[in-house]
Design an enzyme around this catalytic site. Structure first.
Site, PDB file in Angstrom:
ATOM      1  CE  LYS A 112      -6.464  28.161   9.363  1.00  0.00           C
ATOM      2  NZ  LYS A 112      -6.898  27.061   8.507  1.00  0.00           N
ATOM      3  N   GLY A 172      -7.540  17.778  12.973  1.00  0.00           N
ATOM      4  CA  GLY A 172      -7.227  19.175  13.262  1.00  0.00           C
ATOM      5  C   GLY A 172      -8.331  20.082  12.743  1.00  0.00           C
ATOM      6  CB  ALA A 209      -8.225  21.065   7.494  1.00  0.00           C
ATOM      7  CB  THR A 222      -3.585  12.345  18.535  1.00  0.00           C
ATOM      8  OG1 THR A 222      -2.301  12.681  18.006  1.00  0.00           O
ATOM      9  CG2 THR A 222      -3.578  12.498  20.031  1.00  0.00           C
TER      10      THR A 222
HETATM   11  P1  NAP Z   1      -3.704  20.780  11.945  1.00  0.00           P
HETATM   12  O1  NAP Z   1      -4.753  21.480  12.765  1.00  0.00           O
HETATM   13  O2  NAP Z   1      -2.277  20.886  12.327  1.00  0.00           O
HETATM   14  O3  NAP Z   1      -4.137  19.210  11.928  1.00  0.00           O
HETATM   15  C1  NAP Z   1      -3.388  18.277  11.237  1.00  0.00           C
HETATM   16  C2  NAP Z   1      -3.954  16.879  11.463  1.00  0.00           C
HETATM   17  O4  NAP Z   1      -3.145  15.972  10.691  1.00  0.00           O
HETATM   18  C3  NAP Z   1      -3.909  16.376  12.886  1.00  0.00           C
HETATM   19  O5  NAP Z   1      -5.013  15.528  13.117  1.00  0.00           O
HETATM   20  C4  NAP Z   1      -2.607  15.584  12.927  1.00  0.00           C
HETATM   21  O6  NAP Z   1      -2.627  14.499  13.811  1.00  0.00           O
HETATM   22  C5  NAP Z   1      -2.545  15.007  11.538  1.00  0.00           C
HETATM   23  N1  NAP Z   1      -1.146  14.787  11.130  1.00  0.00           N
HETATM   24  C6  NAP Z   1      -0.135  15.675  11.156  1.00  0.00           C
HETATM   25  N2  NAP Z   1       0.996  15.122  10.670  1.00  0.00           N
HETATM   26  C7  NAP Z   1       0.689  13.854  10.354  1.00  0.00           C
HETATM   27  C8  NAP Z   1       1.423  12.774   9.828  1.00  0.00           C
HETATM   28  N3  NAP Z   1       2.731  12.896   9.534  1.00  0.00           N
HETATM   29  N4  NAP Z   1       0.771  11.594   9.642  1.00  0.00           N
HETATM   30  C9  NAP Z   1      -0.535  11.472   9.947  1.00  0.00           C
HETATM   31  N5  NAP Z   1      -1.277  12.458  10.458  1.00  0.00           N
HETATM   32  C10 NAP Z   1      -0.685  13.631  10.639  1.00  0.00           C
HETATM   33  O7  NAP Z   1      -3.762  21.227  10.420  1.00  0.00           O
HETATM   34  P2  NAP Z   1      -5.047  21.726   9.591  1.00  0.00           P
HETATM   35  O8  NAP Z   1      -5.170  23.195   9.727  1.00  0.00           O
HETATM   36  O9  NAP Z   1      -6.185  20.876   9.990  1.00  0.00           O
HETATM   37  O10 NAP Z   1      -4.581  21.447   8.086  1.00  0.00           O
HETATM   38  C11 NAP Z   1      -4.431  20.129   7.577  1.00  0.00           C
HETATM   39  C12 NAP Z   1      -4.164  20.160   6.089  1.00  0.00           C
HETATM   40  O11 NAP Z   1      -5.271  20.700   5.390  1.00  0.00           O
HETATM   41  C13 NAP Z   1      -2.969  21.002   5.660  1.00  0.00           C
HETATM   42  O12 NAP Z   1      -2.315  20.311   4.632  1.00  0.00           O
HETATM   43  C14 NAP Z   1      -3.583  22.256   5.106  1.00  0.00           C
HETATM   44  O13 NAP Z   1      -2.785  22.884   4.121  1.00  0.00           O
HETATM   45  C15 NAP Z   1      -4.830  21.698   4.487  1.00  0.00           C
HETATM   46  N6  NAP Z   1      -5.896  22.711   4.334  1.00  0.00           N
HETATM   47  C16 NAP Z   1      -6.332  22.969   3.076  1.00  0.00           C
HETATM   48  C17 NAP Z   1      -7.335  23.895   2.894  1.00  0.00           C
HETATM   49  C18 NAP Z   1      -7.820  24.168   1.494  1.00  0.00           C
HETATM   50  O14 NAP Z   1      -8.525  25.160   1.309  1.00  0.00           O
HETATM   51  N7  NAP Z   1      -7.532  23.344   0.541  1.00  0.00           N
HETATM   52  C19 NAP Z   1      -7.891  24.575   3.980  1.00  0.00           C
HETATM   53  C20 NAP Z   1      -7.418  24.282   5.263  1.00  0.00           C
HETATM   54  C21 NAP Z   1      -6.405  23.336   5.423  1.00  0.00           C
HETATM   55  P3  NAP Z   1      -1.883  14.503  15.239  1.00  0.00           P
HETATM   56  O15 NAP Z   1      -2.848  15.157  16.169  1.00  0.00           O
HETATM   57  O16 NAP Z   1      -1.670  13.086  15.544  1.00  0.00           O
HETATM   58  O17 NAP Z   1      -0.612  15.283  15.060  1.00  0.00           O
END
Ligand code: NAP
Length: 269
Positions: free
Chosen positions: A64, A125, A127, A149
Site C-alpha cells: 500500500k 497502521g 487501517a 508503538t
Molecule cells: P498495519 O499497517 O500492519 O498496522 C497494524 C497495527 O496493529 C500497528 O499499529 C501495529 O502496532 C498493531 N499491531 C500489530 N500486531 C499487534 C499485536 N500483536 N498486538 C497489538 N498491536 C499490534 O496493518 P493494517 O493494514 O492497518 O491492518 C490492520 C488490520 O485491519 C488487519 O487485521 C486487516 O485485515 C484489517 N483491515 C480490515 C479492513 C476491512 O475492510 N475490514 C480493511 C483494512 C484492514 P506496532 O506498530 O506496534 O506493530
C-alpha cells in the site's frame, strides 16, 4: 472490465470472490485476477497490467505504501490516509484509498454515529489511519490512537490533526470512549486472539472490529462490556464497492447498500 489485486501473498484474499459475485449481481463482465507481486516489483507489475488493458487494481499488504509512491496522482483520501488500496489506470496512474469511506458506510449501516463523540482506535497502521479519517469526517469530537508503538500512534494523530482541526486527536494508553475501532491484526488467522482493551477500561456504546469473518476475543469482550458490536465484513464489502465506483461510476446510496448486503453474505459464507 479487467481488474485485479496486487499483494504478497494474495492466496487468502476474498476479493476475487467478491468481484465475481458483484459481476453476477450487476450483470457486468468483470475479469478479476489476483497477482502476487513481491515488494519492489509493483511498478513493473502495474506496467504489465496496463499493457494488458486493465482498468485498475486493488492493492493490499504489503504494497500500500509502494502504491502511494508509484501513483502519478493521488486523491485527497489517499493523501490523508497515507496509503493506496486502489489504483486506476487513466493516462496517469491514480491512487486512492477506500478504507475510510468503507468504514463510514459500515458505521452508518450499524447506526453508529461518531458525531460529537469520543472514539478510541486500537492500532496505528494504515487501517487505523483510515479509521481516524472516517471518524473525523463523521464529526468525532476526539479520536485517540492506542498502539504498541507510541511514536507511530503520535505520528498518526499529529498528521490527521493537521487535516481535521475540529477533532482533537491524541495518542497513548487506551482511555474511556463511546466508540471503539479495533484496527490491529489481533484475532486474525495467524495472530493471537486477544483483545487490546485493558480489563479496567469501561466498555463503549459501540465497538467495530476490522477483522472480518470470525468472532474474535475483541468482539466477545466488547459485547460482555455492554457494547453493540460489529465485525469488519461490512467495511470490507463497502470498500470493495467504493473501489468499483472509482473504476466505473457512482452506484448511488440505495444500490450500494443493497449490493453491500449480498457481499457481506458472501464474506460470511
Ligand atoms: P498495519 O499497517 O500492519 O498496522 C497494524 C497495527 O496493529 C500497528 O499499529 C501495529 O502496532 C498493531 N499491531 C500489530 N500486531 C499487534 C499485536 N500483536 N498486538 C497489538 N498491536 C499490534 O496493518 P493494517 O493494514 O492497518 O491492518 C490492520 C488490520 O485491519 C488487519 O487485521 C486487516 O485485515 C484489517 N483491515 C480490515 C479492513 C476491512 O475492510 N475490514 C480493511 C483494512 C484492514 P506496532 O506498530 O506496534 O506493530
Amino acid at each position: 472490465m479487467k481488474l485485479g489485486l496486487f499483494g504478497f501473498p494474495v492466496g487468502h484474499s476474498r476479493s476475487p470472490r467478491l468481484f465475481a459475485r458483484l459481476s453476477r449481481e450487476l450483470g457486468r463482465p468483470i475479469a478479476y485476477a489476483a497477482v502476487a507481486a513481491e515488494p519492489g516489483t509493483l511498478a513493473q507489475v502495474v506496467e504489465g497490467a496496463r499493457a494488458a488493458g486493465w482498468r485498475g487494481a486493488n492493492v493490499t499488504v504489503p504494497l500500500k505504501l509502494e502504491a502511494l509512491g508509484l501513483a502519478g496522482r493521488l486523491t485527497s483520501a489517499a493523501r490523508a490516509v497515507g496509503a493506496v488500496n486502489v489504483l486506476r489506470f487513466d493516462r496517469v496512474v491514480v491512487g486512492h484509498n477506500t478504507d475510510g469511506e468503507g468504514l463510514r458506510d459500515a458505521l452508518a449501516r450499524a447506526r453508529v454515529s461518531a458525531r460529537g463523540r469520543a472514539a478510541l482506535v486500537f492500532g496505528a497502521g494504515g487501517a487505523a489511519r483510515a479509521a481516524g479519517w472516517a471518524l473525523a469526517k463523521d464529526g468525532a469530537r476526539t479520536v485517540r490512537f492506542a498502539s504498541r508503538t507510541l511514536s507511530r500512534a503520535r505520528k498518526t494523530a499529529r498528521e490527521l490533526a493537521a487535516l481535521f482541526p475540529r477533532t482533537r486527536f491524541s495518542a497513548g494508553a487506551p482511555a474511556r470512549a463511546d466508540v471503539w475501532v479495533q484496527a490491529t491484526p489481533l484475532g486474525m488467522k495467524g495472530f493471537a486472539d486477544e483483545t487490546p482493551a485493558p480489563p479496567s477500561l469501561p466498555g463503549p456504546e459501540a465497538a467495530v472490529d476490522l477483522v472480518y469473518g470470525r468472532l474474535t476475543a475483541f468482539q466477545r469482550d466488547a459485547a460482555a462490556r455492554g457494547a453493540r458490536v460489529s465485525d469488519g465484513a461490512p467495511m470490507l464489502a463497502f470498500q470493495a464497492l467504493r473501489a468499483w465506483e472509482f473504476w466505473d461510476a457512482p452506484l448511488g446510496a440505495h444500490k450500494r447498500a443493497a449490493l453491500a448486503e449480498t457481499l457481506i453474505e458472501e464474506i460470511r459464507r
